[in-house]
Design a protein around this motif. Structure first.
Motif, PDB file in Angstrom:
ATOM      1  N   ALA A 232      17.442 126.731  -0.955  1.00 47.24           N
ATOM      2  CA  ALA A 232      16.700 127.296  -2.086  1.00 47.24           C
ATOM      3  C   ALA A 232      17.262 128.660  -2.449  1.00 47.24           C
ATOM      4  N   TYR A 233      17.547 129.462  -1.429  1.00 44.42           N
ATOM      5  CA  TYR A 233      18.052 130.797  -1.699  1.00 44.42           C
ATOM      6  C   TYR A 233      19.503 130.766  -2.158  1.00 44.42           C
ATOM      7  N   LEU A 234      20.281 129.858  -1.599  1.00 43.90           N
ATOM      8  CA  LEU A 234      21.652 129.698  -2.087  1.00 43.90           C
ATOM      9  C   LEU A 234      21.652 129.301  -3.564  1.00 43.90           C
ATOM     10  N   ASP A 235      20.771 128.366  -3.920  1.00 38.88           N
ATOM     11  CA  ASP A 235      20.749 127.859  -5.289  1.00 38.88           C
ATOM     12  C   ASP A 235      20.302 128.912  -6.295  1.00 38.88           C
ATOM     13  N   ARG A 236      19.426 129.821  -5.872  1.00 41.79           N
ATOM     14  CA  ARG A 236      18.955 130.823  -6.831  1.00 41.79           C
ATOM     15  C   ARG A 236      19.872 132.041  -6.900  1.00 41.79           C
ATOM     16  N   SER A 237      20.650 132.296  -5.833  1.00 41.67           N
ATOM     17  CA  SER A 237      21.411 133.542  -5.765  1.00 41.67           C
ATOM     18  C   SER A 237      22.922 133.352  -5.864  1.00 41.67           C
ATOM     19  N   ASN A 238      23.382 132.110  -6.023  1.00 45.95           N
ATOM     20  CA  ASN A 238      24.832 131.900  -6.021  1.00 45.95           C
ATOM     21  C   ASN A 238      25.511 132.321  -7.329  1.00 45.95           C
ATOM     22  N   LEU A 239      24.738 132.760  -8.311  1.00 42.66           N
ATOM     23  CA  LEU A 239      25.337 133.234  -9.556  1.00 42.66           C
ATOM     24  C   LEU A 239      26.237 134.450  -9.327  1.00 42.66           C
ATOM     25  N   GLY A 240      25.835 135.309  -8.360  1.00 45.49           N
ATOM     26  CA  GLY A 240      26.646 136.489  -8.081  1.00 45.49           C
ATOM     27  C   GLY A 240      28.047 136.109  -7.630  1.00 45.49           C
ATOM     28  N   ASN A 241      28.138 135.062  -6.802  1.00 46.73           N
ATOM     29  CA  ASN A 241      29.450 134.587  -6.356  1.00 46.73           C
ATOM     30  C   ASN A 241      30.187 133.857  -7.470  1.00 46.73           C
ATOM     31  N   ALA A 242      29.435 133.051  -8.252  1.00 49.12           N
ATOM     32  CA  ALA A 242      30.059 132.316  -9.358  1.00 49.12           C
ATOM     33  C   ALA A 242      30.634 133.270 -10.399  1.00 49.12           C
ATOM     34  N   ARG A 243      30.011 134.423 -10.533  1.00 51.53           N
ATOM     35  CA  ARG A 243      30.498 135.415 -11.493  1.00 51.53           C
ATOM     36  C   ARG A 243      31.925 135.853 -11.157  1.00 51.53           C
ATOM     37  N   LEU A 244      32.187 136.029  -9.856  1.00 50.81           N
ATOM     38  CA  LEU A 244      33.516 136.462  -9.435  1.00 50.81           C
ATOM     39  C   LEU A 244      34.539 135.333  -9.509  1.00 50.81           C
ATOM     40  N   GLN A 245      34.045 134.093  -9.653  1.00 51.32           N
ATOM     41  CA  GLN A 245      34.955 132.937  -9.702  1.00 51.32           C
ATOM     42  C   GLN A 245      35.222 132.456 -11.123  1.00 51.32           C
ATOM     43  N   GLY A 246      34.805 133.251 -12.121  1.00 50.58           N
ATOM     44  CA  GLY A 246      35.190 132.949 -13.495  1.00 50.58           C
ATOM     45  C   GLY A 246      34.144 132.317 -14.372  1.00 50.58           C
ATOM     46  N   LEU A 247      32.878 132.222 -13.935  1.00 51.38           N
ATOM     47  CA  LEU A 247      31.837 131.610 -14.768  1.00 51.38           C
ATOM     48  C   LEU A 247      31.699 132.293 -16.128  1.00 51.38           C
ATOM     49  N   PRO A 248      31.633 133.636 -16.224  1.00 50.55           N
ATOM     50  CA  PRO A 248      31.475 134.258 -17.549  1.00 50.55           C
ATOM     51  C   PRO A 248      32.598 133.897 -18.511  1.00 50.55           C
ATOM     52  N   GLY A 249      33.818 133.828 -18.026  1.00 46.66           N
ATOM     53  CA  GLY A 249      34.937 133.498 -18.912  1.00 46.66           C
ATOM     54  C   GLY A 249      34.905 132.060 -19.388  1.00 46.66           C
ATOM     55  N   ASP A 250      34.415 131.133 -18.551  1.00 48.02           N
ATOM     56  CA  ASP A 250      34.410 129.711 -18.901  1.00 48.02           C
ATOM     57  C   ASP A 250      33.234 129.307 -19.783  1.00 48.02           C
TER      58      ASP A 250
END
Length: 495
Positions: free
Chosen positions: A60-78
């Motif tokens: 549950a906590y991984l699913d709600r907080s993994n955006l911070g990690n996804a941000r560094l992996q290029g989510l905003p650009g995609d």
């Protein structure tokens, strides 16, 4: 209280998906020592309940907080068109909390009408589906919809689990078990960093952040299915326990308080929760703690990245602060159970978190000192939330008031999570302006410490007044809270 009534009721609730049963009592006689019987039952409950719920909270906590990690992996650009200001990412991160805040109270109250394993199991399955669906998002709107869905189904999970713990664990045991459970949020912080670090180096045909959502969302669905078959129902109706064990579990349920039987919601206790000033003070405490926690969860990898580390190393360096937080959480929660105090420890841990932010404030150009400060922030904040959750799991008196009051102060507190997710926008990077924002977070944590002191003194004064008026009750005796909840003459608060 007729415990035999509990024993023989609800045996008719046949369900093809019922949890693993032990319908017939074993022929081996129970140990005549009640304490040995209780310890044996407690071990049996721990082995079944804690692994399932702790793993569910991990994901549950991984699913709600993994955006911070996804941000560094290029989510905003995609997906977000680059998002140069960081505003769109902030809204996606906050969307989770909109539905989470609005639905926590009604969902937790409604959960009393359903078998816990059904309610918790399906909640996990549906939020797992929302989490994995984020991997398929190609627009800002798609991300917002999946995050809103994630908040909806996690709202059905959080408050109902804390309520569920109170069915099986007494006030001298609940703090440690909630610490085991909530400690997996810290494990998620450390584990999430390791997963993100590994995924960062994987060469696949899809974006790394999409693989991250798939790998962290799929196990939730599988755990939800497991929960449907393995998690025990309420003590009076579960077939996981033998008849003799059910009697012991029901008696434990009434130590220092009294539980409801079956699907009961007392309207007067719902109203009493909304009228209890202490719940709102608890909301102020939770607001400060969640503001600090949410900002840290979403932006710690990026904050560490501003210290001169590459993205992959920044992911890896998030692990030690969370590992330390889990250790401190366990120590403080175990101590609070043994000493039967929550408030004084909460004052200390909130102060430690505030001190961490003050160090962050004063060491803007000393990278090692700033990194050390993150250990104080995570340890103080996680420990405080664990203590706070355990504190109100007993001090509201009745099941219905707990089902209303716990998500009520939780909903107030989660507003702080929305604020925390907006504290460090990209427009102030790469070397964030920490001065005002770190001071603000520190002030909220110091305010939480002050409010915890106020509540602790208030609980002690009430206990002293009732002792003088009614005498000291048996701490293990049943207290009839069916009418007055925590205002019952025989009820005593944990200060």
């Amino acid at each position: 209280m007729d415990f035999n009534h509990y024993e023989h009721c609800d045996r008719r609730q046949d369900d093809p998906g019922r949890e693993d049963v032990s319908e017939i009592d074993p022929l081996i006689p129970l140990d005549p020592d009640p304490e040995v019987q209780e310890r044996r039952l407690l071990r049996k409950l721990d082995k079944r309940i804690l692994p399932i719920l702790c793993l569910l909270y991990l994901f549950a906590y991984l699913d709600r907080s993994n955006l911070g990690n996804a941000r560094l992996q290029g989510l905003p650009g995609d997906v977000l068109g680059g998002d140069p200001t960081g505003v769109l990412f902030d809204w996606v991160n906050s969307a989770f909390f909109f539905t989470y805040i609005i639905l926590q109270v009604p969902f937790t109250v409604i959960s009393k009408y359903y078998n816990p394993r059904i309610w918790i199991g399906y909640s996990a399955i549906f939020w797992g589906i929302c989490s994995t669906s984020m991997a398929a998002a190609h627009t800002f709107t798609g991300l917002m919809i999946t995050r809103l869905g994630l908040g909806t189904f996690e709202a059905a999970f959080g408050g109902s689990v804390v309520l569920y713990f109170s069915f099986y664990y007494t006030k001298t045991e609940c703090g440690t078990r909630i610490a085991y459970w909530f400690g997996f949020a810290a494990v998620a912080g450390a584990f999430g960093g390791l997963i993100a670090y590994g995924i960062q180096h994987v060469k696949v045909s899809i974006a790394n952040w999409r693989l991250l959502f798939l790998l962290e969302g799929t196990p939730t669905i599988l755990l939800g299915l497991l929960c449907l078959f393995m998690l025990p129902d309420r003590p009076e109706s579960t077939q996981f326990l033998t008849a003799a064990e059910r009697k012991i579990a029901i008696r434990r349920m009434h130590k220092g308080t009294s539980g409801d039987f079956g699907a009961v919601v007392r309207q007067s206790h719902v109203i009493a929760a909304f009228q209890d000033w202490r719940i709102y003070v608890g909301g102020v405490i939770y607001f400060g703690l969640n503001c600090a926690l949410a900002s840290l969860s979403a932006f710690l990898p990026t904050i560490i990245g501003t210290m001169g580390h590459e993205n992959a190393m920044a992911q890896l360096m998030t692990v030690p602060p969370y590992a330390m937080a889990g250790f401190v959480l366990m120590v403080t929660s175990y101590s609070s159970d043994r000493l039967q105090i929550r408030g004084p420890l909460l004052v200390c841990t909130s102060g430690i978190g505030g001190l961490g932010y003050m160090i962050m404030l004063g060491a803007t150009h000393q990278q090692d000192v700033r990194y050390a400060a993150t250990f104080l922030i995570t340890s103080g904040t996680y420990s405080s939330i664990g203590l706070m959750t355990a504190w109100f799991s007993h001090n509201l008196g009745s099941e219905t008031k707990r089902a209303t009051g716990i998500p009520l102060y939780g909903a107030i507190g989660q507003i702080g999570a929305i604020l925390g997710s907006h504290l460090y926008p990209l427009t102030e990077g790469p070397a964030y302006t920490f001065v005002l924002r770190s001071f603000f977070s520190a002030s909220l944590l110091f305010l939480a410490a002050l409010c915890a002191l106020l509540l602790s003194v208030s609980f002690r004064l009430d206990n002293m007044q009732r002792d003088q008026q009614y005498g000291k009750p048996d701490p293990d005796g049943m207290v009839d809270t069916s009418e007055l909840a925590d205002k019952a003459p025989g009820f005593r608060y944990v200060p």
